[in-house]
Design an enzyme around this catalytic site. Structure first.
Site, PDB file in Angstrom:
ATOM      1  N   GLY A   1       0.785  -1.234   0.000  1.00 43.73           N
ATOM      2  CA  GLY A   1       0.000   0.000   0.000  1.00 43.73           C
ATOM      3  C   GLY A   1       0.816   1.281   0.000  1.00 43.73           C
TER       4      GLY A   1
ATOM      5  N   ASP B   1      11.421   3.565  -6.141  1.00 40.45           N
ATOM      6  CA  ASP B   1      10.606   2.365  -5.935  1.00 40.45           C
ATOM      7  C   ASP B   1      11.427   1.086  -6.090  1.00 40.45           C
ATOM      8  OD1 ASP B   1       8.292   0.990  -5.269  1.00 40.45           O
ATOM      9  OD2 ASP B   1       7.593   0.854  -7.328  1.00 40.45           O
TER      10      ASP B   1
ATOM     11  N   TRP C   1       8.608  -9.241  -8.495  1.00 45.73           N
ATOM     12  CA  TRP C   1       8.094 -10.387  -7.732  1.00 45.73           C
ATOM     13  C   TRP C   1       8.095 -11.718  -8.472  1.00 45.73           C
ATOM     14  CZ3 TRP C   1       4.169 -13.384  -9.287  1.00 45.73           C
ATOM     15  CH2 TRP C   1       3.379 -12.883 -10.329  1.00 45.73           C
TER      16      TRP C   1
ATOM     17  N   CYS D   1      -7.752   4.766 -13.096  1.00 45.87           N
ATOM     18  CA  CYS D   1      -8.112   3.602 -13.904  1.00 45.87           C
ATOM     19  C   CYS D   1      -6.878   2.889 -14.445  1.00 45.87           C
ATOM     20  CB  CYS D   1      -8.989   4.032 -15.081  1.00 45.87           C
ATOM     21  SG  CYS D   1     -10.121   5.387 -14.712  1.00 45.87           S
TER      22      CYS D   1
ATOM     23  N   MET E   1     -14.070  -4.933 -10.845  1.00 52.92           N
ATOM     24  CA  MET E   1     -14.214  -3.523 -11.222  1.00 52.92           C
ATOM     25  C   MET E   1     -14.728  -2.749  -9.996  1.00 52.92           C
ATOM     26  SD  MET E   1     -14.333  -0.831 -13.132  1.00 52.92           S
ATOM     27  CE  MET E   1     -15.177   0.739 -12.988  1.00 52.92           C
TER      28      MET E   1
HETATM   29  C1  HEC Z   1      -8.755  -2.689  -9.869  1.00 49.66           C
HETATM   30  C2  HEC Z   1      -8.858  -2.739 -11.281  1.00 49.66           C
HETATM   31  C3  HEC Z   1      -9.734  -1.720 -11.960  1.00 49.66           C
HETATM   32  C4  HEC Z   1      -9.708  -0.344 -11.833  1.00 49.66           C
HETATM   33  C5  HEC Z   1      -8.775   0.492 -10.987  1.00 49.66           C
HETATM   34  C6  HEC Z   1     -10.725   0.143 -12.722  1.00 49.66           C
HETATM   35  N1  HEC Z   1     -11.340  -0.890 -13.361  1.00 49.66           N
HETATM   36 FE1  HEC Z   1     -12.858  -0.775 -14.717  1.00 49.66          FE
HETATM   37  N2  HEC Z   1     -12.932  -2.800 -14.835  1.00 49.66           N
HETATM   38  C7  HEC Z   1     -12.085  -3.654 -14.198  1.00 49.66           C
HETATM   39  C8  HEC Z   1     -12.422  -5.018 -14.555  1.00 49.66           C
HETATM   40  C9  HEC Z   1     -11.701  -6.273 -14.092  1.00 49.66           C
HETATM   41  C10 HEC Z   1     -13.524  -4.936 -15.413  1.00 49.66           C
HETATM   42  C11 HEC Z   1     -14.261  -6.094 -16.072  1.00 49.66           C
HETATM   43  C12 HEC Z   1     -15.272  -6.683 -15.125  1.00 49.66           C
HETATM   44  C13 HEC Z   1     -16.043  -7.794 -15.799  1.00 49.66           C
HETATM   45  O1  HEC Z   1     -15.488  -8.866 -15.954  1.00 49.66           O
HETATM   46  O2  HEC Z   1     -17.181  -7.527 -16.230  1.00 49.66           O
HETATM   47  C14 HEC Z   1     -13.814  -3.523 -15.568  1.00 49.66           C
HETATM   48  C15 HEC Z   1     -14.852  -3.026 -16.356  1.00 49.66           C
HETATM   49  C16 HEC Z   1     -15.040  -1.689 -16.616  1.00 49.66           C
HETATM   50  C17 HEC Z   1     -16.031  -1.162 -17.515  1.00 49.66           C
HETATM   51  C18 HEC Z   1     -17.016  -1.981 -18.299  1.00 49.66           C
HETATM   52  C19 HEC Z   1     -16.521  -2.155 -19.690  1.00 49.66           C
HETATM   53  C20 HEC Z   1     -17.498  -2.884 -20.567  1.00 49.66           C
HETATM   54  O3  HEC Z   1     -17.618  -2.535 -21.753  1.00 49.66           O
HETATM   55  O4  HEC Z   1     -18.152  -3.820 -20.090  1.00 49.66           O
HETATM   56  C21 HEC Z   1     -15.873   0.185 -17.531  1.00 49.66           C
HETATM   57  C22 HEC Z   1     -16.686   1.173 -18.346  1.00 49.66           C
HETATM   58  C23 HEC Z   1     -14.825   0.514 -16.627  1.00 49.66           C
HETATM   59  N3  HEC Z   1     -14.344  -0.649 -16.084  1.00 49.66           N
HETATM   60  C24 HEC Z   1     -14.349   1.777 -16.382  1.00 49.66           C
HETATM   61  C25 HEC Z   1     -13.383   2.105 -15.450  1.00 49.66           C
HETATM   62  C26 HEC Z   1     -12.940   3.455 -15.192  1.00 49.66           C
HETATM   63  C27 HEC Z   1     -13.412   4.676 -15.917  1.00 49.66           C
HETATM   64  C28 HEC Z   1     -12.009   3.373 -14.200  1.00 49.66           C
HETATM   65  C29 HEC Z   1     -11.290   4.512 -13.497  1.00 49.66           C
HETATM   66  C30 HEC Z   1     -12.151   5.536 -12.968  1.00 49.66           C
HETATM   67  C31 HEC Z   1     -11.864   1.970 -13.863  1.00 49.66           C
HETATM   68  N4  HEC Z   1     -12.711   1.237 -14.645  1.00 49.66           N
HETATM   69  C32 HEC Z   1     -10.982   1.487 -12.907  1.00 49.66           C
HETATM   70  C33 HEC Z   1     -11.058  -3.331 -13.339  1.00 49.66           C
HETATM   71  C34 HEC Z   1     -10.757  -2.050 -12.935  1.00 49.66           C
END
Ligand code: HEC
Length: 695
Positions: free
Chosen positions: A192, A320, A408, A622, A665
């Site tokens: 962290g 880092d 790692w 993201c 997500m």
């Molecule tokens: C910790 C990892 C992580 C972070 C940080 C993250 N996402 Fe995701 N996101 C995912 C994962 C994994 C999925 C797919 C989930 C699934 O299997 O449906 C996803 C799916 C999505 C989707 C759906 C896409 C689709 O077409 O189905 C959107 C839109 C999205 N994320 C936007 C964002 C945005 C904007 C941010 C930043 C504000 C963000 N995500 C941050 C992991 C993350």
């Protein structure tokens, strides 16, 4: 005598597995210290020595051509960059956000699955996006940490929860590493400090009850406040002198997020400690001390947790350069005499041979391309730094990058060849703090922002660097051989007594190389990225190799085009456990073809350059999962191809809901409408740029 006992045990294993899969063998100090019996792989590095080495020889440099797929099993998890265990013919795997599986090693049949619900419980900690890299085994129980900071004990035969304990003491922390068990104690660290003002520590718990035995803090806390009898004295006497009096306010860092080694010969535990919070030394420690025990190997008494010695690989770290990588135990000749040593290749690019008894440096040499320091001084044990590396005169480009020359993905050590097999990266990165707000550090928790450096979200091009598998001889501190591998996000290694080294690659291939010469002897096409860590074990006299395949994850998976070029797609590719044996010929299940993701054309959306620019900054939330420059490396779907971004409402709806939390997500209910619109324009701009370039 010993052998007969083992044969008896093997017999009960056979009968009991058919009935209930309850392990008959006792995993204890004796089994985990046994380098010679290769039937089980009962700890992260197989034995206490963390060698990732199997003494089995059925699969060897002569027979490996006959190696084929015995079975595979597709799992409903996000992340597969993990090291399985194998005990008594059962493979145990913690993947994704600590979803634990037990699988019959002979048939590939799932025996049980335990979902720790850590994605759902993690809240904002899910944004750090790691998932777990491994698990531990002791006396009929499986132990695993979670993103939300719990340590769990599960009954190995049934997958039922025996106990769980929350190990975290403050917001900003999460767990991604595997616990280690010795002397009936389970040891766990946390991560962290890249994202938050946190203070590193490890905690030992009683394996039977989950009761805390001791805790060791890695960096000093608030002066004058006694908070931990075990570490207070060492921190006050040694570490505090290397920090300014107010530095504790930043947390300090020093997370033990990956490597911990128990030494059964000396009853010690060695911690590999992480970098500082924040990374920028000028902000973290304006009076400019070494900042102990950051980026160090720290030896503790394993029974009490008391400090014994430390060796700091990167004093005053500003890049880092964690020391949180493997510390492999070996006894090697030094000046003609056998010495008990630690073999350690931290992120800073040097390979260290350290005396285990005294903590003194025996030797250190560059393992690959290193420009931040010229050498390590043999007398002081300190690096001799190159000029302007602390970005005091503006941006500086250095090797290795903040990803480390070796991170790692585990190294392996073969006592047979005397070589250490290390996955290394030759990538540079720019370090700069221009434009960074130097007033008190204000991090966005669990987000790779403001670690005191100029944060960027731009794409990492395909040719950004290369990876090299190095067979290093710790006796001569020279490479015995090197192989250039593709991409920059490959898996850890397994060495075997059959003169083999196994490694999976992001381009979809698994290789077996001759351990002595590096000759490529066997290749398997997995049809998608293979960045799991291979293990080997035997059941009923048959040797197996097991490893995971699936979209790249963790920080290494998010690196834009350099990872995306292999075409593994988070949406369509399976998370697959694969097991190999001689003369096995099971076909791989249908695997979608790898292909680079095409952004969606949406000319109806008129991108506003101002909004897009602001979105680039907001996108830092993201980047860990969706990739720099909105180019997904494999960890999560490519947002440039998402139809959800075609309307503000559908995009905002998804971000604010928890609909996909169990899939990894995170929920972003703290984003304003304006920020969401900025993000949408940023991603659409990136999509248009790629589409225009292709035309
Ligand atoms: C910790 C990892 C992580 C972070 C940080 C993250 N996402 Fe995701 N996101 C995912 C994962 C994994 C999925 C797919 C989930 C699934 O299997 O449906 C996803 C799916 C999505 C989707 C759906 C896409 C689709 O077409 O189905 C959107 C839109 C999205 N994320 C936007 C964002 C945005 C904007 C941010 C930043 C504000 C963000 N995500 C941050 C992991 C993350």
């Amino acid at each position: 005598m010993r052998k007969n006992i083992w044969m008896g045990l093997a017999l009960c294993v056979w009968t009991s597995v058919t009935l209930a899969a309850a392990p008959a063998v006792t995993v204890d100090n004796k089994l985990l210290a046994d380098e010679a019996d290769g039937r089980n792989w009962a700890a992260y590095g197989r034995t206490f020595g963390e060698g990732h080495y199997s003494p089995l020889t059925q699969i060897n440099d002569k027979t490996v051509q006959r190696l084929g797929l015995a079975w595979s099993l597709d799992l409903d998890v996000t992340n597969m960059q993990t090291t399985p265990l194998a005990v008594d013919g059962v493979v145990y795997l913690a993947a994704g956000y600590s979803i634990v599986h037990a699988v019959d090693a002979r048939s590939g049949k799932l025996l049980w699955r335990y979902d720790s619900k850590s994605a759902e419980k993690a809240g904002k900690a899910l944004r750090a996006g790691w998932g777990v890299r491994g698990l531990a085994f002791w006396d009929g129980h499986v132990f695993v940490g979670t993103q939300d900071g719990r340590l769990l004990s599960l009954v190995a035969g049934t997958g039922k929860l025996a106990w769980e304990v929350q190990t975290l003491n403050q917001e900003g922390l999460f767990i991604s590493g595997a616990p280690r068990v010795f002397n009936g104690l389970v040891l766990i660290g946390n991560a962290g400090s890249d994202f938050a003002p946190v203070r590193g520590y490890v905690t030992a718990y009683d394996a039977k009850t989950g009761k805390q035995a001791w805790r060791f803090f890695v960096v000093p806390g608030k002066p004058g406040v006694a908070d931990n009898a075990v570490s207070d004295k060492a921190l006050a006497d040694i570490a505090a002198r290397t920090w300014g009096k107010d530095d504790w306010q930043h947390g300090g860092g020093g997370q033990v997020w990956n490597a911990m080694t128990y030494d059964p010969e000396l009853n010690r535990v060695y911690l590999g400690t992480g970098s500082g919070a924040p990374w920028n030394w000028k902000l973290r420690s304006p009076e400019k001390g070494d900042n102990l025990f950051l980026a160090s190997v720290v030896a503790l008494d394993a029974t009490t947790g008391q400090y014994l010695w430390h060796y700091q690989t990167t004093p005053g770290d500003a890049w880092d350069y964690d020391s949180a990588t493997d510390m492999t135990l070996a006894t090697i000749p030094v000046n003609g005499k056998p010495r008990k040593v630690i073999l350690h290749a931290p992120k800073n690019g040097f390979f260290y041979v350290i005396d285990r008894e005294s903590g003194k440096l025996i030797s250190a040499e560059k393992l690959g391309k290193v420009t931040w320091a010229d050498r390590v001084d043999a007398v002081t044990g300190r690096p001799v730094e190159s000029g302007n590396i602390r970005y005091e005169k503006g941006e500086v480009n250095l090797y290795p990058s903040f990803l480390g020359l070796h991170a790692w993905p585990p190294q392996s050590y073969s006592p047979r060849t005397g070589l250490v097999y290390i996955p290394t990266l030759e990538v540079a990165s720019g370090f700069s703090d221009e434009g960074v707000d130097k007033s008190p550090w204000k991090p966005l928790l669990y987000t790779p922002s403001y670690s005191g450096l100029t944060a960027g979200t731009t794409d990492v091009p395909e040719e950004a660097g290369k990876s090299i598998l190095v067979a290093w001889d710790p006796r001569t501190q020279k490479a015995a051989w090197k192989i250039e591998t593709r991409g920059i996000s490959n898996g850890g290694t397994l060495a075997t007594a059959g003169n083999l080294v196994f490694q999976g690659h992001a381009d979809g291939k698994v290789h077996a190389y001759a351990a002595d010469t590096g000759r490529d002897l066997w290749t398997f096409a997995a049809g998608q990225a293979v960045t799991g860590v291979p293990i080997s074990y035997s059941v009923d006299g048959k040797q197996y190799i097991t490893l995971t395949a699936g979209p790249l994850t963790g920080v290494a998976g998010g690196f834009g085009s350099v990872s995306a070029q292999w075409g593994t797609n988070a949406r369509i590719h399976p998370r697959r456990l694969m097991t190999f044996a001689l003369d096995a010929k099971t076909p791989l299940p249908a695997t979608p073809l790898t292909a680079r993701i095409k952004p969606l054309a949406a000319p109806q959306i008129k991108v506003d350059a101002k909004l897009a620019e602001a979105g680039g900054a907001a996108y830092i939330r993201c980047v860990t999962c969706h990739g720099p420059g909105a180019v997904a490396g494999g960890a999560a779907p490519d947002l440039r191809a998402s139809a959800l971004l075609l309307s503000h409402e559908s995009f905002a709806g998804l971000l604010r809901s928890n609909a996909l939390v169990s899939k990894g997500m995170p929920q972003f209910d703290d984003l304003s409408d304006q920020q969401i619109e900025q993000l949408r324009h940023y991603v659409r701009q990136k999509a248009n740029e790629t589409l225009a370039a292709k035309r």
